[in-house]
Design an enzyme around this catalytic site. Structure first.
Site, mmCIF file in Angstrom:
data_model
loop_
_atom_site.group_PDB
_atom_site.id
_atom_site.type_symbol
_atom_site.label_atom_id
_atom_site.label_comp_id
_atom_site.label_asym_id
_atom_site.label_seq_id
_atom_site.Cartn_x
_atom_site.Cartn_y
_atom_site.Cartn_z
ATOM 1 C CG ASP A 1 18.185 5.115 20.700
ATOM 2 O OD1 ASP A 1 18.520 4.102 20.054
ATOM 3 O OD2 ASP A 1 18.277 6.276 20.252
ATOM 4 C CG HIS B 1 -5.064 -7.022 6.343
ATOM 5 N ND1 HIS B 1 -5.233 -6.042 5.409
ATOM 6 C CD2 HIS B 1 -6.270 -7.607 6.485
ATOM 7 C CE1 HIS B 1 -6.489 -6.015 5.003
ATOM 8 N NE2 HIS B 1 -7.150 -6.963 5.633
ATOM 9 C CE1 TYR C 1 -10.292 -4.052 4.941
ATOM 10 C CE2 TYR C 1 -9.027 -4.798 3.066
ATOM 11 C CZ TYR C 1 -9.876 -5.065 4.117
ATOM 12 O OH TYR C 1 -10.292 -6.333 4.334
ATOM 13 C CG ASP D 1 -2.288 -0.731 0.799
ATOM 14 O OD1 ASP D 1 -2.659 -0.738 -0.387
ATOM 15 O OD2 ASP D 1 -2.921 -1.280 1.709
ATOM 16 C CG ASP E 1 21.424 2.697 17.172
ATOM 17 O OD1 ASP E 1 20.385 2.331 17.762
ATOM 18 O OD2 ASP E 1 21.513 3.785 16.566
ATOM 19 C CG LEU E 2 19.613 -3.418 18.805
ATOM 20 C CD1 LEU E 2 18.196 -3.448 19.275
ATOM 21 C CD2 LEU E 2 20.315 -4.734 19.117
ATOM 22 C CD GLU F 1 22.480 -7.474 10.778
ATOM 23 O OE1 GLU F 1 22.103 -6.291 10.918
ATOM 24 O OE2 GLU F 1 23.167 -7.871 9.812
ATOM 25 C CG HIS G 1 -7.489 -10.335 2.593
ATOM 26 N ND1 HIS G 1 -8.844 -10.557 2.487
ATOM 27 C CD2 HIS G 1 -7.353 -9.285 3.441
ATOM 28 C CE1 HIS G 1 -9.493 -9.685 3.229
ATOM 29 N NE2 HIS G 1 -8.617 -8.899 3.830
ATOM 30 C CD GLU H 1 26.663 -5.390 9.828
ATOM 31 O OE1 GLU H 1 27.449 -4.459 10.089
ATOM 32 O OE2 GLU H 1 25.583 -5.228 9.252
HETATM 33 CU CU LIG Z 1 -9.009 -7.533 5.202
#
Ligand SMILES: [Cu+2]
Ligand SMILES: *[C@@H]1O[C@H](CO)[C@@H](O)[C@H](O)[C@H]1NC(C)=O
Ligand SMILES: *[C@@H]1O[C@H](CO)[C@@H](O)[C@H](O)[C@H]1NC(C)=O
Ligand SMILES: *[C@@H]1O[C@H](CO)[C@@H](O)[C@H](O)[C@H]1NC(C)=O
Ligand SMILES: *[C@@H]1O[C@H](CO)[C@@H](O)[C@H](O)[C@H]1NC(C)=O
Ligand SMILES: *[C@@H]1O[C@H](CO)[C@@H](O)[C@H](O)[C@H]1NC(C)=O
Ligand SMILES: *[C@@H]1O[C@H](CO)[C@@H](O)[C@H](O)[C@H]1NC(C)=O
Ligand SMILES: *[C@@H]1O[C@H](CO)[C@@H](O)[C@H](O)[C@H]1NC(C)=O
Ligand SMILES: *[C@@H]1O[C@H](CO)[C@@H](O)[C@H](O)[C@H]1NC(C)=O
Length: 807
Positions: free
Chosen positions: A554, A545, A495, A414, A698-699, A595, A543, A692
């Site tokens: 932080d 979503h 929607y 979207d 910092d993630l 990671e 469907h 990494e």
């Molecule tokens: Cu829906």
């Protein structure tokens, strides 16, 4: 309705014009007593109701104050370009001959246009030195998108323009590449360049070849004429099969009233076309599909049809079943005024409306807004300590499935349409409490800035349950659960997505998404395994979503770690168990080291707790201070594995939780035009994960909200927010030495003895009285205006006009 392109949005508008003659039935409604009419020369008038105050005033009216006006401690460096900056950039870009820009209004499908001009958000490193220290304001740049259509191979290009303000000599533009995983100078192919030809010519020419059949089958046609009773649109993204660009489109009956029900009226006849290349005369029809049978050519389909070999099924037509107005028996007492929330002493929060900065009960944050994902929050602090640097939507996916080719190939990403352009004005008293504070938001389109008035709301709310309570034989105590919410709603096609960020007095935060509006339904034939049968010829097409959020935590600094703590069954002996084996459970703690371990799901039976901690900041008992991430209601990820439609364009949808190292080069999990090149998208999220270390660095957490939506009859006429709801919470864990709820005075203790209350202790909370001036919410709604537009090129600040574009 959510047709594939902005162009078909214009077609839809046309459809309303065509059926304008039918609108008087709707306008006829004022004959009923509960409709207020604006009466010429009178401002407003209420029919069948009285606004006169009842009885005598015996007390003072409540003094309703709006939010306290404050100055943000810093400039909001995420808020967007100022009007002057935007005007300067647009002017400057039009003066660059190599861009060869044509003003949107005059542009055809072979001209270059300027699609977007907005703020390039500063790198976090630069932002922090300003926000946290004495660093100067980060240099300002604009992010622009050029639509290069004057080309055999049309492409979109992201460029960076700056520094601002734009000036000859100092300002330059350069391809923007660093925020994307694909290094192609910010270019991505444009598969929409010839959408005018597609929707104004090609579709109608195909439809004309079988108009005898559409008339015979449904007494309806789609020929591009005023009296068309059908529309044609189909899949998104278009199907990308190597170098071939293929479409599946289908017929939909047109709405005959004001109600926007187009996405619920599929007719069950589909055609495939090859729309590769810019020579539209070379586009071809590749087959037809009806009721489970595929026909290779139009001739084959015609022969079968007129040979009586096609079973004729009726189509889907609009009617009261798809209309949202009140109908049916009114429930008992429902015409009486329902309970309302009010703020008798006015707002208890402070707002810098210009800088979009908010403070409430120790919380503070800045609000940013952009075209792609709408509202985002920055520098969220609690008691002065930053908890999150950034919290905001990245993308929303709606992946359909079905035995039919349109539903099979539909997986809307979207942000291609954008959440910003469709974050419309909120309905006071309905979307947010009537006493909420409202802010505007703006986005750029076609050399104009559109401002959605009152499109972000801020309000306090008293939950329907206390935050804490306890009873004993001598006393009972409870603490109110008053929380603060910032909210916006984006209606992207069919929607309506409602986004709420809520802040609580215990230091927790909730992120919630809700969905309402019209479903995109499927033709029922052969779709039993893909949805419920919900109307005459209609399947509530299944469907998923999936809504991806970025949460850049932080916790007491930028160096953080994700810790997992799993409750596991445990069999052991204890010193006191005298050698006997004991079945029990225990905690298994671990860290997400790197990671490679960074993508996972909520655990089995919710036994896994997920924390963002700072290993170097312990509380007084030696536990790491942190925040827990927990599912609030119905958070989920995509069911489809290795989607044939999305290919590499939405790898972020495959897990619940993903953690990566934060980088200036990875600001967003996706790109607005990922759907234009699904195999090789501008941002391939899977490339963020390259082993990494995630230990004390910092993630960023990339978190999915979602709903597995199998629409049923309760989704008619529209899906309801009550159950189409997904949320996650962030909860301080060992962050403070005691729960923060003890600080509020909005608590009570009642001591009692021998059948009598002996003390009622209110700790200084407000106990005054005043008369509320209750006005039904209808009254305020006369202020509803829609979007206001200012032209930027040529700049015409005094020539405002109102225009709201929806799809
Ligand atoms: Cu829906
Ligand atoms: C500039 O764009 C026009 C179409 O607007 C095109 O005809 C022309 O060839 C383009 N010029 C260059 C130098 O690309
Ligand atoms: C920059 O130069 C262009 C033409 O070279 C001129 O039209 C424009 O007014 C100049 N802009 C400024 C801000 O000086
Ligand atoms: C077919 O549609 C036309 C107009 O769209 C209408 O006038 C006509 O009565 C319809 N015919 C039947 C058989 O319903
Ligand atoms: C629609 O309009 C066209 C052209 O005006 C006319 O030829 C055709 O008969 C009309 N169709 C119907 C169903 O009324
Ligand atoms: C929103 O925009 C309108 C029209 O420009 C303006 O009157 C109003 O003050 C703005 N609201 C805020 C909160 O800035
Ligand atoms: C404890 O967690 C670690 C790391 O996730 C895992 O390897 C191990 O199997 C777990 N132990 C138990 C008993 O579940
Ligand atoms: C932001 O970071 C990127 C990646 O390191 C760098 O290429 C870019 O120049 C930085 N932007 C500014 C304004 O410093
Ligand atoms: C992670 O960081 C902590 C705190 O700085 C340190 O004590 C620990 O040794 C590190 N762990 C790894 C695996 O590097």
């Amino acid at each position: 309705m959510k047709p594939a392109t902005t162009r078909s949005m214009k077609l839809l508008t046309a459809a309303f014009v065509v059926f304008g003659t039918l609108v008087p039935t709707v306008l006829g409604l004022p004959k009923t007593p509960w409709v207020q009419q604006r009466v010429k020369g009178h401002g407003r008038k209420v029919l069948g109701a009285s606004l006169e105050k009842r009885g005598q005033q015996t007390r003072d009216d409540c003094v309703v104050k709006s939010a306290l006006d404050i100055d943000a401690p810093k400039e909001n460096i995420w808020a967007g370009l100022t009007e002057q900056e935007a005007v300067g950039v647009v002017d400057w870009l039009f003066a660059q001959p190599e861009l060869n820009l044509t003003v949107s209004e005059d542009a055809g499908s072979w001209d270059n246009t300027l699609l977007l001009v907005e703020l390039m958000r500063p790198n976090k490193t630069d932002a922090l030195s300003y926000v946290d220290g004495s660093g100067s304001l980060p240099a300002r740049y604009a992010h622009a998108v050029i639509n290069h259509q004057a080309d055999e191979e049309p492409y979109y290009q992201d460029i960076l323009v700056g520094p601002l303000p734009a000036a000859n000599g100092t300002t330059t533009w350069a391809p923007l590449e660093y925020p994307f995983t694909r290094k192609t100078e910010g270019r991505v192919r444009n598969l929409d360049a010839d959408e005018d030809s597609l929707y104004d010519e090609f579709h109608f020419s195909v439809s004309a070849t079988i108009s005898d059949i559409t008339l015979d089958l449904w007494n309806a046609t789609a020929l591009g004429l005023e009296n068309d009773t059908l529309s044609i649109w189909g899949i998104d993204p278009v199907y990308q099969d190597g170098d071939r660009i293929l479409r599946w489109d289908t017929f939909w009956s047109n709405p005959t009233t004001i109600f926007d029900v187009g996405s619920m009226m599929p007719m069950g006849l589909f055609f495939m076309s090859d729309v590769t290349g810019r020579d539209t005369s070379k586009w071809t029809v590749e087959g037809w599909y009806y009721n489970g049978v595929f026909y290779d050519t139009t001739e084959e389909f015609r022969a079968a049809y007129w040979g009586g070999k096609v079973e004729k099924l009726d189509g889907n037509w609009d009617g009261p079943w798809a209309e949202t107005d009140q109908q049916g028996t009114i429930p008992p007492l429902d015409t009486m005024a329902p309970p309302v929330a009010s703020a008798p002493q006015g707002a208890r929060y402070s707002v810098d409306a210009e800088r979009k900065y908010v403070e409430w009960m120790g919380w503070s944050f800045y609000i940013g807004f952009d075209r792609d994902s709408g509202m985002a929050l920055y520098d969220i602090r609690h008691k002065g300590e930053r908890v999150l640097y950034e919290l905001g939507l990245q993308e929303a996916l709606a992946h359909y499935a079905g035995s039919d080719p349109t539903q099979s190939h539909t997986a809307y990403l979207d942000t291609y349409y954008g959440f910003g352009p469709f974050a419309f004005e909120l309905l006071k008293g309905f979307d947010c409490p009537s006493y909420a504070t409202y802010l505007n938001s703006s986005f750029y389109v076609s050399e104009t800035t559109h401002t959605h008035l009152n499109s972000i709301c801020l309000f306090e709310f008293d939950a329907d349950h206390p935050m804490a309570r306890h009873s004993s034989a001598e006393y009972v105590t409870a603490t109110k659960n008053v929380y603060f919410t910032v909210r916006s709603v984006s209606t992207v096609g069919n929607y309506d997505y409602m986004f709420s960020y809520s802040f609580f007095m215990d230091g927790s935060v909730a992120v919630e998404a809700r969905a309402s509006g019209y479903i995109q339904a499927a033709f029922y034939a052969k779709n039993h395994d893909y949805g419920f049968h919900i109307h005459d010829q209609l399947s509530g097409s299944m469907h998923d979503h999936v809504l991806n959020f970025k949460a850049d935590f932080d916790i007491l600094g930028t160096e953080n770690t994700v810790q997992l703590m799993e409750q596991v069954p445990h069999t052991t002996t204890y010193p006191w168990s005298k050698g006997k084996v004991f079945n029990t459970m225990k905690l298994n703690r671990s860290y997400v080291e790197n990671e490679d371990e960074g993508q996972f799901n909520w655990g089995y039976n919710n036994q896994k707790q997920i924390f963002v901690v700072n290993q170097d900041e312990n509380n007084k008992y030696g536990e790491h201070r942190g925040y827990r991430i927990l599912p609030y209601t119905g958070a989920s990820h995509l069911t489809v594995k290795d989607s044939s439609v999305l290919k590499n364009s939405a790898k972020w949808a495959e897990h619940d939780i993903m953690v990566s190292r934060r980088k200036d080069t990875e600001p967003r999990s996706t790109h607005t035009y990922n759907n234009q090149d699904t195999s090789n998208p501008p941002v391939d999220f899977s490339k963020f994960f390259d082993g990494e270390s995630l230990n004390q660095t910092d993630l960023v957490l990339w978190l999915n909200l979602g709903m597995h939506h199998v629409p049923h009859t309760g989704d008619l006429p529209t899906t309801v927010f009550t159950t189409a709801h997904s949320g996650i919470q962030f909860m301080p864990t060992n962050y403070f030495n005691v729960g923060q709820n003890v600080e509020t005075v909005n608590m009570v203790r009642v001591n009692y003895k021998d059948g009598d209350a002996t003390d009622v202790i209110n700790f200084g909370s407000y106990d005054g009285t005043c008369d509320l001036n209750y006005e039904p919410s209808f009254v305020d709604l006369w202020e509803y205006k829609g979007d206001v537009v200012v032209r930027k090129f040529p700049y015409s600040p005094d020539d405002l006009y109102y225009e709201t574009d929806s799809i």
